[in-house]
Design an enzyme around this catalytic site. Structure first.
Site, PDB file in Angstrom:
ATOM      1  N   SER A 172      -7.811  -1.671   8.271  1.00 16.59           N
ATOM      2  CA  SER A 172      -8.914  -2.095   9.137  1.00 16.59           C
ATOM      3  C   SER A 172     -10.209  -1.680   8.457  1.00 16.59           C
ATOM      4  O   SER A 172     -10.375  -1.838   7.236  1.00 16.59           O
ATOM      5  CB  SER A 172      -8.754  -1.478  10.524  1.00 16.59           C
ATOM      6  OG  SER A 172      -9.788  -1.888  11.377  1.00 16.59           O
ATOM      7  N   TYR A 186     -16.361 -10.342  11.057  1.00 20.08           N
ATOM      8  CA  TYR A 186     -15.524  -9.362  10.334  1.00 20.08           C
ATOM      9  C   TYR A 186     -15.015  -8.301  11.315  1.00 20.08           C
ATOM     10  O   TYR A 186     -13.823  -7.991  11.344  1.00 20.08           O
ATOM     11  CB  TYR A 186     -16.354  -8.736   9.214  1.00 20.08           C
ATOM     12  CG  TYR A 186     -15.635  -7.674   8.423  1.00 20.08           C
ATOM     13  CD1 TYR A 186     -14.531  -7.995   7.631  1.00 20.08           C
ATOM     14  CD2 TYR A 186     -16.047  -6.335   8.462  1.00 20.08           C
ATOM     15  CE1 TYR A 186     -13.869  -7.016   6.895  1.00 20.08           C
ATOM     16  CE2 TYR A 186     -15.394  -5.357   7.733  1.00 20.08           C
ATOM     17  CZ  TYR A 186     -14.301  -5.701   6.951  1.00 20.08           C
ATOM     18  OH  TYR A 186     -13.653  -4.732   6.221  1.00 20.08           O
ATOM     19  N   LYS A 190     -11.128  -7.247  12.496  1.00 22.59           N
ATOM     20  CA  LYS A 190     -10.581  -5.895  12.351  1.00 22.59           C
ATOM     21  C   LYS A 190     -10.272  -5.267  13.713  1.00 22.59           C
ATOM     22  O   LYS A 190      -9.312  -4.516  13.839  1.00 22.59           O
ATOM     23  CB  LYS A 190     -11.556  -5.009  11.551  1.00 22.59           C
ATOM     24  CG  LYS A 190     -11.793  -5.500  10.120  1.00 22.59           C
ATOM     25  CD  LYS A 190     -10.523  -5.425   9.273  1.00 22.59           C
ATOM     26  CE  LYS A 190     -10.773  -5.747   7.811  1.00 22.59           C
ATOM     27  NZ  LYS A 190      -9.588  -5.591   6.964  1.00 22.59           N
TER      28      LYS A 190
HETATM   29  N1  LIG Z   1     -14.882  -2.184   0.359  1.00 24.32           N
HETATM   30  C1  LIG Z   1     -15.281  -1.783   1.560  1.00 24.32           C
HETATM   31  O1  LIG Z   1     -16.454  -1.361   1.760  1.00 24.32           O
HETATM   32  C2  LIG Z   1     -14.306  -1.786   2.709  1.00 24.32           C
HETATM   33  C3  LIG Z   1     -14.622  -1.012   3.842  1.00 24.32           C
HETATM   34  C4  LIG Z   1     -13.735  -1.006   4.910  1.00 24.32           C
HETATM   35  C5  LIG Z   1     -12.567  -1.747   4.854  1.00 24.32           C
HETATM   36  N2  LIG Z   1     -12.292  -2.503   3.753  1.00 24.32           N
HETATM   37  C6  LIG Z   1     -11.062  -3.305   3.752  1.00 24.32           C
HETATM   38  O2  LIG Z   1     -10.240  -2.874   2.682  1.00 24.32           O
HETATM   39  C7  LIG Z   1      -9.479  -3.970   2.181  1.00 24.32           C
HETATM   40  C8  LIG Z   1      -9.659  -4.085   0.677  1.00 24.32           C
HETATM   41  O3  LIG Z   1     -11.032  -4.282   0.412  1.00 24.32           O
HETATM   42  P1  LIG Z   1     -11.616  -4.155  -1.069  1.00 24.32           P
HETATM   43  O4  LIG Z   1     -13.058  -3.886  -0.935  1.00 24.32           O
HETATM   44  O5  LIG Z   1     -10.758  -3.251  -1.871  1.00 24.32           O
HETATM   45  O6  LIG Z   1     -11.455  -5.673  -1.551  1.00 24.32           O
HETATM   46  P2  LIG Z   1     -11.314  -6.324  -3.007  1.00 24.32           P
HETATM   47  O7  LIG Z   1     -11.548  -5.355  -4.101  1.00 24.32           O
HETATM   48  O8  LIG Z   1     -12.109  -7.582  -2.989  1.00 24.32           O
HETATM   49  O9  LIG Z   1      -9.772  -6.752  -3.014  1.00 24.32           O
HETATM   50  C9  LIG Z   1      -9.323  -7.749  -2.178  1.00 24.32           C
HETATM   51  C10 LIG Z   1      -7.881  -8.042  -2.563  1.00 24.32           C
HETATM   52  O10 LIG Z   1      -7.367  -8.982  -1.637  1.00 24.32           O
HETATM   53  C11 LIG Z   1      -6.801 -10.084  -2.357  1.00 24.32           C
HETATM   54  N3  LIG Z   1      -6.913 -11.271  -1.534  1.00 24.32           N
HETATM   55  C12 LIG Z   1      -8.067 -11.841  -1.042  1.00 24.32           C
HETATM   56  N4  LIG Z   1      -7.770 -12.953  -0.361  1.00 24.32           N
HETATM   57  C13 LIG Z   1      -6.421 -13.087  -0.410  1.00 24.32           C
HETATM   58  C14 LIG Z   1      -5.516 -14.047   0.098  1.00 24.32           C
HETATM   59  N5  LIG Z   1      -5.939 -15.108   0.797  1.00 24.32           N
HETATM   60  N6  LIG Z   1      -4.198 -13.883  -0.132  1.00 24.32           N
HETATM   61  C15 LIG Z   1      -3.743 -12.816  -0.842  1.00 24.32           C
HETATM   62  N7  LIG Z   1      -4.548 -11.880  -1.344  1.00 24.32           N
HETATM   63  C16 LIG Z   1      -5.876 -12.020  -1.140  1.00 24.32           C
HETATM   64  C17 LIG Z   1      -7.633 -10.150  -3.647  1.00 24.32           C
HETATM   65  O11 LIG Z   1      -6.961 -10.812  -4.725  1.00 24.32           O
HETATM   66  P3  LIG Z   1      -7.075 -12.416  -4.965  1.00 24.32           P
HETATM   67  O12 LIG Z   1      -8.521 -12.780  -4.763  1.00 24.32           O
HETATM   68  O13 LIG Z   1      -6.579 -12.632  -6.344  1.00 24.32           O
HETATM   69  O14 LIG Z   1      -6.184 -13.036  -3.956  1.00 24.32           O
HETATM   70  C18 LIG Z   1      -7.758  -8.658  -3.947  1.00 24.32           C
HETATM   71  O15 LIG Z   1      -6.569  -8.179  -4.540  1.00 24.32           O
HETATM   72  C19 LIG Z   1      -9.937  -5.196   2.971  1.00 24.32           C
HETATM   73  O16 LIG Z   1      -9.053  -5.428   4.047  1.00 24.32           O
HETATM   74  C20 LIG Z   1     -11.307  -4.786   3.500  1.00 24.32           C
HETATM   75  O17 LIG Z   1     -11.632  -5.479   4.691  1.00 24.32           O
HETATM   76  C21 LIG Z   1     -13.138  -2.538   2.679  1.00 24.32           C
END
Ligand SMILES: NC(=O)c1ccc[n+]([C@@H]2O[C@H](COP(=O)([O-])OP(=O)(O)OC[C@H]3O[C@@H](n4cnc5c(N)ncnc54)[C@H](OP(=O)(O)O)[C@@H]3O)[C@@H](O)[C@H]2O)c1
Length: 323
Positions: A172, A186, A190
């Site tokens: 989340s 968003y 979540k």
């Molecule tokens: N970064 C933040 O500030 C933050 C804060 C709170 C929560 N989160 C949550 O943490 C999680 C990871 O975030 P992150 O920042 O690490 O993101 P990220 O670096 O952009 O990684 C996203 C991953 O999801 C994959 N993905 C995206 N769309 C997809 C799809 N339709 N099917 C399968 N895979 C898919 C991407 O690979 P492909 O594009 O190759 O598919 C990539 O491996 C997310 O759920 C995000 O909401 C992030």
């Protein structure tokens, strides 16, 4: 003397009785979920938090599979994990929005002990300016994608031959605990995961399956850097209420939370506060954490009202400047 006895009773004896009472009533019972030599499937494992999680799980001896769409990115991630841990991970390509593709991918990777639904996309923008394609993408990837994964993996997880505890974890966000300006859709996706997790936990507890909900704050990843380019100023102000973390730090907290079978997994001090103030009807396996929730919920509510006051103050100021 009587005063001393009363103080002793109030400070030590009553809290101990209260903690014992909570130990008696808290459900589900505490649990440990080992990951060594077990199969951990991490979606969105090719970058950011998912990649950091995959690296840590592999380093702790789990058999890891990472799932994402882009095969080149998956290969790169696989090589980087092998380089840093010496452990080989498996990769599988699928779009989580496509149920048939997810079913095929889940079938191809074999029995799953820990499913981490981590994939996610976010675009920070006022809803009035947001394009429908971005709105649909967040709903489909973050929410429907997670439902697809659960639907595809659950039959195998329920029918596993060993009856050891297994886990389903949802990534989340702190924006899934409190609505934040610019994150309307968003946040909705979540918040949706919380409802899914609470009900799912009841449906799978008899199968020794434990659900975790992870709430990272802003985390230094490519997605965040991209989102920041168009992020409204008010979103940045509100998000700054909680400190930004590195993907490795979030992954460590997430993995520890999964292994200890925690329902709420918070990642920093602000997350701890949010978990207390939003505990509501959520399941709680730790009687000590239940004690903290009961004792501090009133104070935490006052602090939450104070934070809302400052946020609404920022909104008013911004509107006044705009006019
Ligand atoms: N970064 C933040 O500030 C933050 C804060 C709170 C929560 N989160 C949550 O943490 C999680 C990871 O975030 P992150 O920042 O690490 O993101 P990220 O670096 O952009 O990684 C996203 C991953 O999801 C994959 N993905 C995206 N769309 C997809 C799809 N339709 N099917 C399968 N895979 C898919 C991407 O690979 P492909 O594009 O190759 O598919 C990539 O491996 C997310 O759920 C995000 O909401 C992030």
């Amino acid at each position: 003397m009587a005063y001393f006895h009363l103080s002793f009773l109030a400070l030590f004896v009553l809290p101990i009785f209260f903690i014992l009472f909570l130990k008696l009533i808290v459900r589900p019972h505490p649990i440990k979920i080992p990951i060594k030599s077990r199969h951990v499937l991490i979606t969105g494992g090719s970058s950011g938090i998912g990649l950091a999680l995959a690296r840590q799980a592999a380093a702790e001896g789990a058999r890891v599979t990472i799932l994402a769409r882009d095969l080149n990115k998956l290969e790169e991630a696989k090589n980087s994990i092998q380089l840093s841990t010496g452990v080989e991970v498996d990769i599988v390509s699928a779009d989580v929005c496509d149920f048939e593709a997810v079913k095929e991918a889940v079938k191809s990777v074999g029995p799953i002990d820990v499913l981490v639904c981590n994939q996610g996309v976010f675009v920070a923008q006022e809803i009035v300016n947001q394009e429908m394609k971005d709105i649909r993408s967040m709903i489909n990837v973050n929410f429907i994608g997670t439902v697809n994964l659960v639907k595809a993996a659950l039959p195998g997880m329920k029918n596993r031959s060993d009856r050891k505890p297994v886990s389903i974890a949802f990534m989340s966000s702190q924006a899934g605990q409190v609505g934040i300006y610019g994150y309307a859709v968003y946040s909705a996706t979540k918040f949706g995961l919380r409802g899914l997790a609470e009900a799912l936990q009841q449906e799978v507890i008899a199968d020794n399956i434990y659900v975790s909900l992870i709430f990272p704050p802003e985390t230094d990843t490519q997605s965040l850097a991209k989102a920041k380019r168009m992020m409204p100023r008010l979103t940045s102000i509100m998000a700054a209420t909680s400190s930004t973390m590195q993907a490795d730090e979030v992954a460590k907290k997430a993995l520890n939370g999964i292994k200890s079978g925690s329902f709420f997994v918070f990642c920093n001090l602000e997350g701890f506060f949010l978990s207390i103030v939003t505990a509501g009807f959520s399941p709680q396996r730790s009687y000590l954490m239940a004690f903290v929730e009961v004792i501090f919920s009133g104070v935490a509510r006052i602090a939450a009202l104070w934070v809302q006051r400052t946020w609404y103050g920022s909104i008013e100021k911004s509107h006044a400047q705009y006019k």
